[in-house]
Design a protein around this motif. Structure first.
Motif, mmCIF file in Angstrom:
data_model
loop_
_atom_site.group_PDB
_atom_site.id
_atom_site.type_symbol
_atom_site.label_atom_id
_atom_site.label_comp_id
_atom_site.label_asym_id
_atom_site.label_seq_id
_atom_site.Cartn_x
_atom_site.Cartn_y
_atom_site.Cartn_z
ATOM 1 N N GLN A 96 -17.872 56.578 57.869
ATOM 2 C CA GLN A 96 -18.837 57.295 58.698
ATOM 3 C C GLN A 96 -20.268 57.004 58.252
ATOM 4 N N LEU A 97 -20.478 56.880 56.955
ATOM 5 C CA LEU A 97 -21.814 56.561 56.448
ATOM 6 C C LEU A 97 -22.225 55.141 56.832
ATOM 7 N N ILE A 98 -21.282 54.204 56.810
ATOM 8 C CA ILE A 98 -21.608 52.842 57.265
ATOM 9 C C ILE A 98 -22.005 52.875 58.731
ATOM 10 N N ALA A 99 -21.219 53.597 59.554
ATOM 11 C CA ALA A 99 -21.540 53.694 60.979
ATOM 12 C C ALA A 99 -22.924 54.311 61.176
ATOM 13 N N ALA A 100 -23.220 55.375 60.424
ATOM 14 C CA ALA A 100 -24.531 56.025 60.542
ATOM 15 C C ALA A 100 -25.647 55.083 60.096
ATOM 16 N N ALA A 101 -25.401 54.334 59.032
ATOM 17 C CA ALA A 101 -26.406 53.390 58.541
ATOM 18 C C ALA A 101 -26.703 52.310 59.575
ATOM 19 N N LEU A 102 -25.729 52.032 60.425
ATOM 20 C CA LEU A 102 -25.898 51.031 61.483
ATOM 21 C C LEU A 102 -26.424 51.642 62.780
ATOM 22 N N GLY A 103 -26.765 52.928 62.742
ATOM 23 C CA GLY A 103 -27.379 53.576 63.892
ATOM 24 C C GLY A 103 -26.432 54.270 64.840
ATOM 25 N N SER A 104 -25.162 54.398 64.464
ATOM 26 C CA SER A 104 -24.188 55.026 65.350
ATOM 27 C C SER A 104 -24.153 56.532 65.185
ATOM 28 N N LYS A 105 -23.736 57.202 66.239
ATOM 29 C CA LYS A 105 -23.578 58.653 66.215
ATOM 30 C C LYS A 105 -22.299 59.016 65.457
ATOM 31 N N VAL A 106 -22.423 59.982 64.540
ATOM 32 C CA VAL A 106 -21.273 60.554 63.840
ATOM 33 C C VAL A 106 -21.207 62.020 64.225
ATOM 34 N N CYS A 107 -20.038 62.490 64.649
ATOM 35 C CA CYS A 107 -19.921 63.852 65.166
ATOM 36 C C CYS A 107 -18.505 64.382 64.960
ATOM 37 N N PRO A 108 -18.299 65.689 65.133
ATOM 38 C CA PRO A 108 -16.953 66.235 65.028
ATOM 39 C C PRO A 108 -16.028 65.631 66.084
ATOM 40 N N ALA A 109 -14.799 65.341 65.675
ATOM 41 C CA ALA A 109 -13.799 64.844 66.612
ATOM 42 C C ALA A 109 -13.249 66.001 67.441
ATOM 43 N N GLU A 110 -12.482 65.692 68.481
ATOM 44 C CA GLU A 110 -11.893 66.732 69.314
ATOM 45 C C GLU A 110 -10.947 67.617 68.511
ATOM 46 N N ALA A 111 -10.331 67.049 67.494
ATOM 47 C CA ALA A 111 -9.415 67.808 66.639
ATOM 48 C C ALA A 111 -9.376 67.145 65.278
ATOM 49 N N LYS A 112 -9.046 67.929 64.270
ATOM 50 C CA LYS A 112 -8.869 67.343 62.945
ATOM 51 C C LYS A 112 -7.580 66.523 62.937
ATOM 52 N N GLU A 113 -7.626 65.453 62.192
ATOM 53 C CA GLU A 113 -6.455 64.575 62.053
ATOM 54 C C GLU A 113 -6.064 64.586 60.579
ATOM 55 N N ILE A 114 -5.032 65.347 60.267
ATOM 56 C CA ILE A 114 -4.578 65.480 58.885
ATOM 57 C C ILE A 114 -3.071 65.245 58.853
ATOM 58 N N GLY A 115 -2.657 64.253 58.091
ATOM 59 C CA GLY A 115 -1.234 63.960 57.962
ATOM 60 C C GLY A 115 -0.959 62.475 58.072
ATOM 61 N N TRP A 116 0.290 62.120 57.872
ATOM 62 C CA TRP A 116 0.700 60.722 57.892
ATOM 63 C C TRP A 116 1.038 60.269 59.304
ATOM 64 N N GLY A 117 0.583 59.085 59.646
ATOM 65 C CA GLY A 117 0.877 58.524 60.958
ATOM 66 C C GLY A 117 0.394 57.093 61.052
ATOM 67 N N PRO A 118 0.820 56.372 62.074
ATOM 68 C CA PRO A 118 0.421 54.974 62.234
ATOM 69 C C PRO A 118 -0.981 54.855 62.815
ATOM 70 N N VAL A 119 -1.502 53.646 62.778
ATOM 71 C CA VAL A 119 -2.696 53.285 63.534
ATOM 72 C C VAL A 119 -2.319 52.138 64.457
ATOM 73 N N GLU A 120 -2.971 52.095 65.604
ATOM 74 C CA GLU A 120 -2.727 51.014 66.557
ATOM 75 C C GLU A 120 -3.821 49.974 66.395
ATOM 76 N N LEU A 121 -3.419 48.746 66.077
ATOM 77 C CA LEU A 121 -4.392 47.686 65.859
ATOM 78 C C LEU A 121 -4.839 47.072 67.176
ATOM 79 N N SER A 122 -6.119 46.774 67.268
ATOM 80 C CA SER A 122 -6.630 45.983 68.387
ATOM 81 C C SER A 122 -6.195 44.535 68.199
ATOM 82 N N GLU A 123 -6.515 43.701 69.165
ATOM 83 C CA GLU A 123 -6.188 42.279 69.023
ATOM 84 C C GLU A 123 -6.886 41.699 67.797
ATOM 85 N N ALA A 124 -8.140 42.078 67.608
ATOM 86 C CA ALA A 124 -8.862 41.607 66.418
ATOM 87 C C ALA A 124 -8.248 42.188 65.151
ATOM 88 N N GLY A 125 -7.832 43.451 65.208
ATOM 89 C CA GLY A 125 -7.215 44.073 64.043
ATOM 90 C C GLY A 125 -5.921 43.404 63.641
#
Length: 233
Positions: free
Chosen positions: A94-123
């Protein structure tokens, strides 16, 4: 000797499984404790090859309450300008994003716990492809994708889970370094937050950590080695 400086905000959120990789590569690891003064001077004096900004319970925009965050933002901006490697985890991302000029804000909900991430094509073509395993999510804020950054991963709750800027800067909203045996420190340190998060329990977090942490540790070490190889080019 090659050195990595890790900015730590709370004692129990350290480098976790990443530290073994760094030491095996003969990279000296130094922790700098946030909020204890002279942060910029400490890091500038060391001039490390790698800067790793770890997680923490405060928000990236809470600079009035936590003035040391301004120092961290200045440090990140300086390293980005020089294209020196920076890895940010959770608050660090979040600090890197802010340093690059992006908005950092509360998410719609907290995300706490184990789960997968979906990779983009670049990811899928990045070091994140090594993380074929559930990871630990523990955040309530999110951020806009910085201009010029490459989107790497998402979840249904958080569209921007990971991003890269070139080969030397990487932001991870999730905890790929997540602890195994040390999860009790997290459960104690975040006791109030857990109690206030709907559908989250100490028992489930503990059980899922025992189920997934060993696999993640192996995968995350492969991931970090790939990222370090690219960042050093």
């Amino acid at each position: 000797m090659t050195e990595a400086v890790a900015i730590r905000h709370v004692a129990f959120e350290d480098l976790g499984s990443f530290e073994q990789v760094l030491r095996e590569r003969d990279i000296d690891v130094t922790y700098v404790e946030a909020g204890r003064g002279w942060l910029l001077e400490q890091v500038a004096w060391r001039s490390p090859q790698f800067l790793i900004v770890l997680g923490g319970p405060m928000g990236a925009g809470e600079t009035d309450a936590y003035p040391f965050l301004e120092e961290e933002l200045a440090l990140i901006r300086a390293r980005l300008a020089r294209e020196e490697p920076v890895l940010g985890i959770c608050l660090g991302a979040q600090l890197i994003a802010a340093a690059l000029g992006s908005k950092v804000c509360p998410a719609e909900a907290k995300e706490i716990g184990w789960g997968p991430v979906e990779l983009s094509e670049a990811g899928a073509g990045s070091p994140l492809a090594e993380l074929d395993s559930p990871v630990l999510h523990w955040h309530g804020d999110t951020f806009d994708l910085p201009a010029g950054a490459t989107h790497l991963a998402s979840t249904p709750v958080c569209a921007n889970q990971a991003f890269a800027v070139g080969s030397s800067t990487l932001g991870l909203q999730f905890h790929a370094e997540a602890p195994g045996n040390d999860i009790e420190s997290w459960l104690i340190g975040h006791a109030h937050e857990i109690s206030q998060a709907p559908g989250v329990s100490v028992q489930q977090l503990r059980a899922d950590t025992h189920r997934y942490a060993n696999r993640l540790a192996h995968r995350s070490q492969r991931f970090l080695n790939r990222w370090l190889d690219g960042a050093l080019k």
